[in-house]
Each structure stands twice: as structure tokens, then as C-alpha cells.
Motif scaffolding. Structure first.
Motif, PDB file in Angstrom:
ATOM      1  N   GLY B 139      10.431  -6.377   8.868  1.00 32.12           N
ATOM      2  CA  GLY B 139      11.000  -7.117   9.990  1.00 32.12           C
ATOM      3  C   GLY B 139       9.995  -7.225  11.137  1.00 32.12           C
ATOM      4  N   PRO B 140      10.407  -7.855  12.263  1.00 29.58           N
ATOM      5  CA  PRO B 140       9.484  -8.044  13.385  1.00 29.58           C
ATOM      6  C   PRO B 140       8.861  -6.729  13.848  1.00 29.58           C
ATOM      7  N   GLY B 141       7.547  -6.764  14.062  1.00 25.79           N
ATOM      8  CA  GLY B 141       6.857  -5.567  14.537  1.00 25.79           C
ATOM      9  C   GLY B 141       6.532  -4.563  13.449  1.00 25.79           C
ATOM     10  N   GLN B 142       6.833  -4.894  12.186  1.00 27.51           N
ATOM     11  CA  GLN B 142       6.578  -3.929  11.103  1.00 27.51           C
ATOM     12  C   GLN B 142       5.467  -4.375  10.152  1.00 27.51           C
ATOM     13  N   GLY B 143       5.313  -5.671  10.020  1.00 26.96           N
ATOM     14  CA  GLY B 143       4.191  -6.198   9.231  1.00 26.96           C
ATOM     15  C   GLY B 143       4.322  -5.991   7.742  1.00 26.96           C
ATOM     16  N   ARG B 144       3.257  -6.352   7.044  1.00 24.77           N
ATOM     17  CA  ARG B 144       3.199  -6.197   5.592  1.00 24.77           C
ATOM     18  C   ARG B 144       3.175  -4.724   5.206  1.00 24.77           C
ATOM     19  N   ARG B 145       3.613  -4.429   3.995  1.00 17.61           N
ATOM     20  CA  ARG B 145       3.698  -3.041   3.543  1.00 17.61           C
ATOM     21  C   ARG B 145       2.349  -2.331   3.589  1.00 17.61           C
ATOM     22  N   ARG B 146       1.274  -3.078   3.317  1.00 16.71           N
ATOM     23  CA  ARG B 146      -0.023  -2.420   3.185  1.00 16.71           C
ATOM     24  C   ARG B 146      -0.613  -1.958   4.515  1.00 16.71           C
ATOM     25  N   ILE B 147      -0.150  -2.534   5.654  1.00 16.82           N
ATOM     26  CA  ILE B 147      -0.809  -2.159   6.907  1.00 16.82           C
ATOM     27  C   ILE B 147      -0.455  -0.748   7.359  1.00 16.82           C
ATOM     28  N   THR B 148       0.666  -0.222   6.859  1.00 13.68           N
ATOM     29  CA  THR B 148       1.009   1.161   7.219  1.00 13.68           C
ATOM     30  C   THR B 148       0.516   2.128   6.157  1.00 13.68           C
ATOM     31  N   LEU B 149      -0.319   1.625   5.274  1.00 11.08           N
ATOM     32  CA  LEU B 149      -0.769   2.434   4.143  1.00 11.08           C
ATOM     33  C   LEU B 149      -2.275   2.664   4.146  1.00 11.08           C
ATOM     34  N   VAL B 150      -3.019   1.596   4.360  1.00 11.62           N
ATOM     35  CA  VAL B 150      -4.473   1.712   4.231  1.00 11.62           C
ATOM     36  C   VAL B 150      -5.132   2.406   5.437  1.00 11.62           C
ATOM     37  N   PRO B 151      -4.788   2.042   6.681  1.00  7.98           N
ATOM     38  CA  PRO B 151      -5.395   2.777   7.807  1.00  7.98           C
ATOM     39  C   PRO B 151      -4.968   4.253   7.791  1.00  7.98           C
ATOM     40  N   ASP B 152      -5.818   5.101   8.343  1.00  5.00           N
ATOM     41  CA  ASP B 152      -5.599   6.552   8.215  1.00  5.00           C
ATOM     42  C   ASP B 152      -4.652   7.115   9.279  1.00  5.00           C
ATOM     43  N   HIS B 153      -4.255   6.286  10.251  1.00  5.53           N
ATOM     44  CA  HIS B 153      -3.455   6.764  11.377  1.00  5.53           C
ATOM     45  C   HIS B 153      -2.335   5.772  11.650  1.00  5.53           C
ATOM     46  N   HIS B 154      -1.107   6.225  11.547  1.00  4.03           N
ATOM     47  CA  HIS B 154       0.042   5.333  11.741  1.00  4.03           C
ATOM     48  C   HIS B 154       0.913   5.854  12.880  1.00  4.03           C
ATOM     49  N   ILE B 155       1.108   5.002  13.879  1.00  2.00           N
ATOM     50  CA  ILE B 155       2.045   5.326  14.959  1.00  2.00           C
ATOM     51  C   ILE B 155       3.274   4.448  14.772  1.00  2.00           C
ATOM     52  N   CYS B 156       4.434   5.078  14.615  1.00  5.43           N
ATOM     53  CA  CYS B 156       5.661   4.324  14.375  1.00  5.43           C
ATOM     54  C   CYS B 156       6.641   4.577  15.514  1.00  5.43           C
ATOM     55  N   VAL B 157       7.161   3.511  16.071  1.00 10.14           N
ATOM     56  CA  VAL B 157       8.065   3.633  17.209  1.00 10.14           C
ATOM     57  C   VAL B 157       9.513   3.463  16.742  1.00 10.14           C
ATOM     58  N   VAL B 158      10.353   4.429  17.081  1.00 10.27           N
ATOM     59  CA  VAL B 158      11.773   4.380  16.719  1.00 10.27           C
ATOM     60  C   VAL B 158      12.586   4.317  17.998  1.00 10.27           C
ATOM     61  N   ARG B 159      13.433   3.298  18.123  1.00  7.77           N
ATOM     62  CA  ARG B 159      14.322   3.234  19.281  1.00  7.77           C
ATOM     63  C   ARG B 159      15.506   4.164  19.048  1.00  7.77           C
ATOM     64  N   VAL B 160      15.648   5.145  19.960  1.00  5.84           N
ATOM     65  CA  VAL B 160      16.789   6.059  19.810  1.00  5.84           C
ATOM     66  C   VAL B 160      17.797   5.775  20.912  1.00  5.84           C
ATOM     67  N   PRO B 161      19.068   5.905  20.614  1.00  7.34           N
ATOM     68  CA  PRO B 161      19.616   6.322  19.325  1.00  7.34           C
ATOM     69  C   PRO B 161      19.957   5.154  18.392  1.00  7.34           C
ATOM     70  N   ASP B 162      19.763   3.886  18.803  1.00  9.86           N
ATOM     71  CA  ASP B 162      20.374   2.810  18.011  1.00  9.86           C
ATOM     72  C   ASP B 162      19.720   2.586  16.645  1.00  9.86           C
ATOM     73  N   GLN B 163      18.479   3.031  16.450  1.00  8.11           N
ATOM     74  CA  GLN B 163      17.881   2.843  15.111  1.00  8.11           C
ATOM     75  C   GLN B 163      18.042   4.080  14.227  1.00  8.11           C
ATOM     76  N   VAL B 164      18.738   5.091  14.739  1.00  7.88           N
ATOM     77  CA  VAL B 164      18.855   6.339  13.987  1.00  7.88           C
ATOM     78  C   VAL B 164      20.219   6.443  13.306  1.00  7.88           C
ATOM     79  N   VAL B 165      20.201   6.759  12.008  1.00  5.90           N
ATOM     80  CA  VAL B 165      21.449   7.077  11.298  1.00  5.90           C
ATOM     81  C   VAL B 165      21.343   8.511  10.808  1.00  5.90           C
ATOM     82  N   SER B 166      22.465   9.065  10.394  1.00  3.80           N
ATOM     83  CA  SER B 166      22.455  10.453   9.933  1.00  3.80           C
ATOM     84  C   SER B 166      21.909  10.587   8.519  1.00  3.80           C
ATOM     85  N   SER B 167      22.356   9.678   7.639  1.00  7.42           N
ATOM     86  CA  SER B 167      22.196   9.981   6.216  1.00  7.42           C
ATOM     87  C   SER B 167      21.666   8.805   5.405  1.00  7.42           C
ATOM     88  N   VAL B 168      21.305   9.117   4.172  1.00 13.04           N
ATOM     89  CA  VAL B 168      20.819   8.114   3.223  1.00 13.04           C
ATOM     90  C   VAL B 168      21.872   7.014   2.977  1.00 13.04           C
TER      91      VAL B 168
END
Lengths: 492, 215
Positions: B139-168
Motif C-alpha cells: 500500500g501507499p508508503g510501503q513500496g515493492r516487496r524487495r525494497i524492505t529486503l535488499v537494503p541492510d537497514h529498514h525503518i518501519c513506521v507504525v501508527r499507534v494505536p490504529d494500525q495495531v491489532v492483537s492477534s493473527v
């Protein structure tokens, strides 16, 4: 690779050799005990484990009972999402399909995600024969591949190797496969992982074709799921232009929602984690993100034969977590290679003889590669009653009977080498049906007990070599009962 | 006969014992397992997420929305990052204070280019507290799957609490199966050598998660 299982000795011979290897036993003991304790803690954290296990069992059972429906639905969903579905009745056909798909891309090398299905069909060897080099990218699979070795565990295929052995292997073999190991490589796990990272990154970044299996396929949506730890899976699934997934037909689940059960039980059962570091899910192809071509090869290779066995079909519920290996006293001592199959341990002992049939010596011996202690059933997250299937398969090996092979109903002849067992069972049946004869026999046995040998003669010798013969009581139970309770009406 | 017909035919013959009016899917699976484990307040759920992320050796930071640009700038400079990958749709404000050169995520970029980038900053789709998992779905701001994989340092921003759920189960019900998704629980790791956990065999070796609250 010399990773062929043809000509493997039967389990008892292979196990006898393995238990005399102190390094192997040390490596296995360390590894299985570590993971066993961790798993128990991870499972204890979830108070609804029993309910999740039951739901997982029922989802799988329901899917298997309607497998044709769900496979057709899956094919439809995958195709609608831009994938191409192929069907492979056996290993040879699957290898032929994959080889021709790779050839069509014009590439001569592929990167691979660790996959049991491609191990099972010997895909690397088939590709090699067609002039295509397949690189295993999971660290443990790399260790196995560099060592020209065979995997010995479902989850950690190089469990039988310690860090010193791995360092020696990296130093000796890496150069022949690509970037060599650093000169001063030590046996520290972090350093070994770093050497593997550099060696493999080279291959990922230039790869045009990736090959994987899948942990789950969702019929409703056409989604495939790969669960992993290292990121090599993500590399192979997203960097290449073409992705080919070879997946056993039993890996399908009906609905997206079903993943909520398995994504809770699989990580905790396998690596004893709340969640594995990486899970990838993809549905066909996505414009501009990941491979532009996706092929799904649905593999039978003995699975429909297994499905035809009403007792044995539960083995198809297996989600390949390997919890049963880590708790098995037989696996812990014999190691994975003794099972002569890519599926070792308790699940291998029931799966291999069903997928391949019990025609070979090793497959006929596998149902006996167990102490029937039941620990495997206890830990299984989809509640496969492995002891029940083991006993069922033993009966089939000894007595023969109707089975399905390659889709055809055939009648299996009793296996050779079980004549004494059959004779003993026939004799027992005869005696139990004749109380008089039984009593006479028992009295005779008691009276002659001083003269009984401590080991059995003839075919029983092997059995009594490692076991104490049960002592014959000085007086048969029936006589004792008659003597001590004989006068009382109804007894106590 | 095609292999498709052969396999489906074998399946049907193998299932001859299954009655035609077998229990339908909806009734065959009893779902009496929990939707979430334990009762928690919203704040406790966020704390649990932070704790479980840290347990898997992700570096966790917390800040208010207004502090986010300076926090990200600080994380990038502490790392010595000279270049940072920017997925399409990433909130421009997040990198407003960062000195690193921005590299746009382009579909035609060669994987080698990605390998030369120092860091990547992304948003996420949902985060799961009980397992310490971040889910990205392109989705927006997340990009292709590979961009969070190849670089050695990933900073991920989570909006709390609305993006947080308890369980799978709660996470799955929020996700769209048609989108490719990547579930990340801590940095890349392996236990293949004597079952010792080692971080970063293939993916980013450093995973930083910023839990940002407020608008």
C-alpha cells in the motif's frame, strides 16, 4: 549431488551404523533437546492450543475429503490472478515441466527456496542433467549442497553438522560454487552466516528464475504462502522475473481465513517462535512488484495413493513443522539419514512408505522405525495419530492386502522375512481359541522354565539380542487364580 | 488423458468412501479458538507489540507525530546512512529533517542498485501485538516487496494505536488477499548452525520500528 536414496540399506542397518557415530549423536542430541524445550514454552504461551490443534486437524481433514473440489477452485483462482497451473502425476513429470519452463526462459541457473517437494522429486539433479545449475539459498540447504550431502531434518536439514564441520566445508567448497569463503573464516555462527550472506547475495541479485515450494495454497483466493526465517525465500520469490512453485496437492486449504490457524500453530511447532521472521503471500502476479510470470506445478507423486488409504490418509494433514522429529527417541539416536528419504523421523516413517509404496526394503522397514511411544502424536499440531498409522502399515507389510499404487488398486503380497511373525500369530490364534491347549502349554512352560534359553533361537535371535526375554512365571495365572480364589464365588 | 484429469480422477476414486452429503465446510471446522489471547487495554496492546518486537531484536522507538521527522533523521544519521530509499506515497514530512539523499523506488531499478542503498523507510499495513509482527502489503508508503529486503537497514513506521491489532486472526481479517503481503517479525535470522539464532543471513540485519502516536 550424490543425494540419491536408491540402494539405501533398510532402517535397522542404517540406524545401527548411525548410533555408533558419536559426533552425529552429539550434534543431534544438542539440537533436538534445545528445540524441544523451546517449543514446549512457545506452546504453553497460547491457552487455546488444543482448540487450534483441533481446528487445524479439521480444516485439513475437510480439505482432503473434498480435495478435487478445492484443487479445481485453486486452479481457477490462480489462473484468474495471472498464474499458470500445471499438473504433475509423478516426480518425472514434475521435473520435465519445470525443466522445460526454465529452458523457455533461456537461463542456465536458478535460485531455490528450501522446499521438501523439490527435494522429494530430485529436481536439482534433473535440472543438472538438463544443463541448469540450481542454487540452494537456505543456509542449511547450502551446507548440504556444498557437502554433496543429504538433508537429515525437515526444518534444519544440516542438523547433523556442527559449526566446525560447516567451517571446513565452506573453506573447501564455496569457491567452486561462486564467491569463496574468507581465508580466516572461524567457526563462529555469526561469521559463518556472514560468509553465506556474501556468497548467496551474488546469486540472488543476478537471478532471473526462482523456484520454490509453498506451505499453504488458498483455494478461495489463489494465494500461496511461504513461511521462512532467513529472507532467502523473499529473495527468490520477489527478485527473479519468473517464479516456479512446485507444491504437493495436499497443501491446499479452502479459505483465506484458515491461515489464521496455521500461522499460529506452525511457527510455534517448528522453530518454537511466536512467529517466524518472514512470511510471504502472493496471489498470481502483481504489476511492477515481484515476478512477472508465475507457474504453479501441482504435484501428486503418491499423494492420491496415500489418500486412498482410509487410515493412512491422515499423514497428508502434515504441515511439515518437524516437531515430531525433535521429540522422537528413535530419530534422536539414529539421525535423519537412516530413514532413507527426504522425510525423516516419525512423519517420514508413515509418509515415505505411503508415497513410495512398501516395495523396497527400506520402505518396508520404516513402519518399524519407532518405539510407538506416542510423543510424536502428542506434539503434532494437526493431531496426526502417527502410532496408529505405523501399526496399520506394519500390518500391511506383514499381511499384505489391497492398496492403491499409481492410481490402480493392487493386492500387496505379504513381505518376505516376516514368516516367523506370521507363524507365531497363527499359533497364538490357534491356542487362544482352545483353552485346554493353552492351559496345557502354559503349565508345560512353567514347569520347564529353568531350561529356557536366555535368547531366542532362529529368526527370534535378532529380537532378543537387544531385549530381555520376559520371564515365565513359576505358575500360570489361571492356576494361581484357581488356587487362591478358587473357593470364593465371584472372586474379589 | 491429461495429467490434470488423471490426478483429479485418482482423487475421486480415493475418496469413494466419503458420502456425497458430507459435512459442509462451514460446519466441518469448529472455530472455538480465541480471537485474541488475554484481555488488554489499547495501551497494553501497544506495549505488548513493543515488547515482542524487542524480544526478536528489532529496535523499537516511540514518539508523537510531531517528533517523527527528527527521530527518523536521527536514526539515519546514527547509522551513517547517506542514501535512503523512498517508496511512492510515503508521507513527505517523515523525511523532512533527514540529511540522506532520497532514492525513489523505481520498478525498473536493478537489484544491484537497491543493494547499494544504505537504508529504507516505509509505512506498514498492520502490526500484530501478540507475535511482534509488522505486515506490509504494498500500500501507499510501503513500496515493492524487495525494497524492505535488499537494503541492510529498514525503518518501519507504525501508527499507534490504529494500525495495531492483537492477534493473527484479527490481522488476516484486515488484509486483502489480492495484494502481495510480507509479514516481518524482527530482522532476518537463522538457526541453522547448532540452532543458535544469528541475525541477518539474507535480509536486513537491522530492523527499527517506530511506534508513532497522534496525528
Amino acid at each position: 549431488m550424490s543425494g540419491t536414496y536408491l540402494g539405501m540399506p533398510a532402517f535397522p542397518a542404517a540406524a545401527r551404523a548411525a548410533v555408533r557415530n558419536p559426533t552425529l549423536r552429539g550434534n543431534l542430541r544438542h539440537a533436538t533437546h534445545t528445540i524441544r524445550a523451546k517449543r514446549a514454552r512457545a506452546v504453553a504461551e497460547v491457552e487455546d492450543w488444543a482448540e487450534l490443534r483441533e481446528a487445524g486437524k479439521r480444516i485439513k481433514d475437510h480439505t482432503l475429503r473434498h480435495l478435487d473440489t478445492y484443487l479445481e477452485r485453486l486452479e481457477e483462482s490462480v489462473t484468474a490472478a495471472g498464474g499458470v497451473v500445471h499438473w504433475a502425476a509423478d516426480a518425472e513429470e514434475a521435473n520435465r515441466i519445470v525443466t522445460s519452463l526454465v529452458r523457455a526462459t533461456g537461463e542456465t541457473e536458478v535460485v531455490k527456496v528450501k522446499s521438501m517437494a523439490t527435494q522429494e522429486i530430485g529436481l536439482n539433479e534433473a535440472l543438472e542433467a538438463a544443463g541448469v545449475r540450481a542454487y540452494e539459498t537456505d543456509l542449511a540447504e547450502l551446507i548440504v549442497q556444498l557437502g554433496d550431502d543429504r538433508p537429515s531434518h525437515i526444518l534444519v536439514p544440516a542438523i547433523h553438522r556442527n559449526r566446525g564441520e560447516i567451517r571446513d566445508l565452506f573453506r573447501a567448497e564455496m569457491a567452486a560454487w561462486g564467491r569463496p569463503a574468507p581465508e580466516d573464516l572461524t567457526d563462529g555462527p555469526a561469521e559463518l552466516a556472514e560468509a553465506a550472506r556474501l556468497h548467496l547475495r551474488e546469486k540472488f541479485l543476478r537471478a532471473k528464475v526462482g523456484i520454490s515450494g509453498a506451505n499453504f495454497m488458498v483455494a478461495e483466493t489463489g494465494t500461496l504462502v511461504v513461511v521462512e526465517s532467513e529472507g532467502n525465500g523473499r529473495m527468490c520469490l520477489t527478485l527473479p522475473e519468473t517464479l516456479i512453485s512446485v507444491v504437493g496437492i495436499e497443501k491446499v486449504v479452502p479459505a483465506w481465513r484458515d491461515l489464521e490457524v496455521f500461522l499460529q500453530t506452525l511457527p510455534r511447532s517448528s522453530t518454537a517462535e511466536r512467529m517466524n521472521p518472514y512470511t510471504s503471500m502472493w496471489t498470481g502476479t502483481t504489476d511492477g512488484d515481484g515476478p512477472s510470470t508465475f507457474h504453479l506445478v501441482l504435484l501428486d507423486n503418491g499423494r492420491t495413493d496415500t489418500l486412498a488409504d482410509e487410515v493412512g490418509r491422515q499423514a497428508l494433514r502434515c504441515i511439515r513443522c518437524s516437531a515430531c522429529l525433535n521429540v522422537c527417541p528413535v530419530y534422536e539416536r539414529a539421525g535423519g539419514h537412516a530413514y532413507g528419504s527426504v522425510y525423516p523421523g516419525p512423519i517420514g516413517a508413515i509418509l515415505s512408505p505411503q508415497l513410495r509404496g512398501t516395495g523396497s526394503e527400506i520402505d518396508a522397514s520404516l513402519p518399524y522405525a519407532s518405539s510407538l511411544c506416542g510423543a510424536c502424536y502428542e506434539v503434532c499440531p494437526v493431531a496426526i495419530d502417527i502410532p496408529e498409522v505405523l501399526v496399520h502399515l506394519r500390518e500391511r507389510v506383514v499381511q499384505g492386502g489391497p492398496v492403491t499404487r499409481a492410481g490402480n488398486k493392487v493386492v500387496l503380497r505379504p513381505a518376505k522375512g516376516h514368516a516367523a511373525e506370521r507363524a507365531a500369530m497363527r499359533a497364538a490364534r490357534w491356542a487362544f481359541g482352545r483353552p485346554g491347549a493353552l492351559r496345557t502349554g502354559q503349565r508345560l512352560a512353567s514347569r520347564t522354565r529353568r531350561f529356557h534359553p536366555r535368547t531366542l533361537p532362529g529368526p527370534g535371535r535378532a529380537w532378543s539380542e537387544t531385549r530381555e526375554l520376559p520371564p515365565v512365571p513359576p505358575e500360570p495365572f489361571r492356576d494361581w487364580w484357581q488356587r487362591t480364589h478358587g473357593g470364593e464365588a465371584g472372586g474379589k | 488423458m491429461s495429467s490434470r484429469e488423471r490426478i483429479l480422477g485418482r482423487v475421486r476414486r480415493a475418496l469413494a468412501d466419503v458420502p456425497g452429503d458430507d459435512t459442509p465446510y462451514e460446519e466441518a471446522v469448529v472455530r472455538d479458538y480465541l480471537r485474541e489471547h488475554g484481555g488488554r487495554t489499547v495501551d497494553e496492546t501497544v506495549d505488548l507489540l513493543a515488547g515482542n518486537l524487542a524480544d526478536y531484536r528489532a529496535l523499537v522507538h516511540r514518539c508523537a507525530a510531531g517528533e517523527l521527522p527528527s527521530l527518523i533523521a536521527g536514526l539515519l544519521s546514527a547509522r551513517g546512512a547517506r542514501t535512503v530509499l523512498v517508496p511512492p506515497g510515503l508521507d513527505q514530512g517523515w523525511l523532512a529533517a533527514a540529511a540522506a539523499e532520497r532514492v525513489p523506488d523505481r520498478p525498473e531499478a536493478d537489484p544491484h542498485e537497491l543493494d547499494r542503498v544504505d537504508s529504507v523507510v516505509t509505512a506498514c499495513a498492520v502490526a500484530i501485538a501478540e507475535t511482534g509482527t509488522i505486515v506490509l502489503d504494498g500500500g501507499p508508503g510501503q513500496g515493492r516487496r524487495r525494497i524492505t529486503l535488499v537494503p541492510d537497514h529498514h525503518i518501519c513506521v507504525v501508527r499507534v494505536p490504529d494500525q495495531v491489532v492483537s492477534s493473527v486472526p484479527q490481522a488476516l481479517s484486515r488484509l486483502d488477499p489480492a495484494r502481495p503481503s510480507t509479514w516481518i517479525s524482527g530482522p532476518s535470522a537463522t538457526s541453522d548452525i547448532e540452532l543458535d539464532r544469528v541475525e541477518g543471513v539474507h535480509g536486513p540485519r537491522t530492523m527499527e520500528v517506530v511506534l508513532v502516536s497522534g496525528r
